[in-house]
Design a protein around this motif. Structure first.
Motif, short mmCIF file in Angstrom:
data_model
loop_
_atom_site.label_atom_id
_atom_site.label_comp_id
_atom_site.label_asym_id
_atom_site.label_seq_id
_atom_site.Cartn_x
_atom_site.Cartn_y
_atom_site.Cartn_z
N ASN A 1 0.82 -1.22 0.00
CA ASN A 1 0.00 0.00 0.00
C ASN A 1 0.85 1.27 0.00
OD1 ASN A 1 -2.34 -1.55 0.15
ND2 ASN A 1 -2.25 -1.64 2.39
N CYS A 2 2.13 1.11 -0.21
CA CYS A 2 3.02 2.28 -0.10
C CYS A 2 2.64 3.36 -1.10
CB CYS A 2 4.47 1.86 -0.30
SG CYS A 2 5.06 0.68 0.92
N TYR A 3 2.18 2.97 -2.29
CA TYR A 3 1.94 3.95 -3.35
C TYR A 3 0.68 4.77 -3.08
CZ TYR A 3 -1.67 0.80 -5.14
OH TYR A 3 -2.79 0.01 -5.27
N LEU A 4 -0.19 4.33 -2.12
CA LEU A 4 -1.45 5.02 -1.89
C LEU A 4 -1.29 6.30 -1.08
CD1 LEU A 4 -3.71 1.93 -1.12
CD2 LEU A 4 -3.55 3.24 -3.26
N GLY A 5 -0.22 6.45 -0.32
CA GLY A 5 -0.03 7.63 0.50
C GLY A 5 0.13 7.29 1.95
#
Length: 308
Positions: free
Chosen positions: A272-276
């Motif tokens: 989920n790192c790319y979600l913020g």
């Protein structure tokens, strides 16, 4: 030469002080006047007023100071310097002064050893002691009255010196002999015998008794072999067992390690790192960075790679 070394026609200065008896001073002046002649060639100066006198440099042939019987004149460095100034080159000074046998607390009276030194330091040469004797009762009484010295170790010394045969500040051309300069070509002269010794002529080369070495004979078979290129290559940092690149590395390890450092990026544990930041875990290396598209390459600063 007359008394006191005075000759007819010379200019003489007589220096007196407050301890000089008047009658004795007058008798000395009359005696010197008879020796030099009656053409105003004798000057009488008080020792304390000598530096204020109007005498020019090199004015006198002879200077008598402290020579009045009964005088206890003390000659300071300033007085001696003035005497040397008004004395002619080659002129003579004759003085008498009471001295002590040993150095004591009275700084006004010199020792017998310091008096010649004082004359030398004033610029006089050929300084020598002429006479040394005990003080008469009258002279001892005069010392007590005028110098305040109560000791019994006093002597009176008669000493002379001469001014050098040149004036202060005079100059003279020095005659120096220098070696001959080389010719217009600038080449130094060479001894013919020396030149012949170091010259190898064609006749010397054709001498049947001379053995010349062939330079090829100095090489053996090992010297003629072509070297293996790998043996000429310097060992790399890895071959030397080093984990880090050397300073001024030339084998390529430094560039290799730098490339690995740039290409190594952390992998996401939750995906989920790319979600913020709202979807990232507490230990996520991307905390504080904006959201990005999945698969997009993100470069992290070195301080963000450390575990918080």
């Amino acid at each position: 030469m007359g008394e006191y070394g005075v000759e007819p026609g010379q200019r003489v200065a007589i220096i007196w002080d407050s301890s000089s008896p008047v009658e004795a001073l007058k008798d000395l002046v009359d005696k010197i006047q008879v020796l030099v002649g009656a053409d105003n060639r004798v000057s009488v100066e008080n020792i304390n007023q000598l530096s204020q006198s109007a005498h020019r440099e090199s004015s006198f042939d002879v200077i008598l100071s402290g020579m009045v019987p009964g005088s206890t004149a003390q000659h300071s460095a300033e007085v001696l310097a003035e005497i040397a100034r008004i004395l002619k080159p080659g002129g003579r000074v004759l003085l008498k002064e009471p001295v002590v046998t040993e150095s004591g607390n009275n700084s006004r009276i010199k020792t017998a050893a310091k008096l010649p030194t004082a004359l030398t330091l004033s610029g006089l040469v050929e300084v020598k002691e002429l006479q040394k004797e005990a003080l008469t009762p009258e002279e001892a009484q005069s010392v007590r009255e005028h110098l305040g010295y109560q000791g019994n170790d006093l002597l009176i010394v008669q000493i002379e010196g001469r001014k050098p045969n040149f004036e202060v500040g005079s100059s003279s051309q020095l005659k120096l002999s220098f070696a001959k300069k080389p010719g217009p070509s600038g080449k130094p002269s060479v001894d013919p015998a020396t030149a012949k010794l170091w010259t190898l002529s064609a006749n010397d080369m054709n001498d049947e008794e001379m053995d010349l070495l062939d330079s090829d004979e100095l090489l053996d078979s090992e010297d003629l072999k072509k070297p293996d290129p790998s043996s000429l290559r310097a060992p790399s940092c890895k071959e030397m067992g080093k984990k880090k690149a050397c300073k001024n590395c030339t084998c390529g390890l430094a560039e290799e390690l730098e490339q690995e450092k740039k290409s190594s990026q952390p992998k996401s544990a939750c995906g989920n790192c790319y979600l913020g930041d709202a979807f990232r875990c507490a230990s996520c290396p991307y905390l504080g960075m904006p959201a990005f598209k999945p698969g997009e390459k993100i470069l992290l600063k070195e301080n963000q790679l450390h575990d918080a």
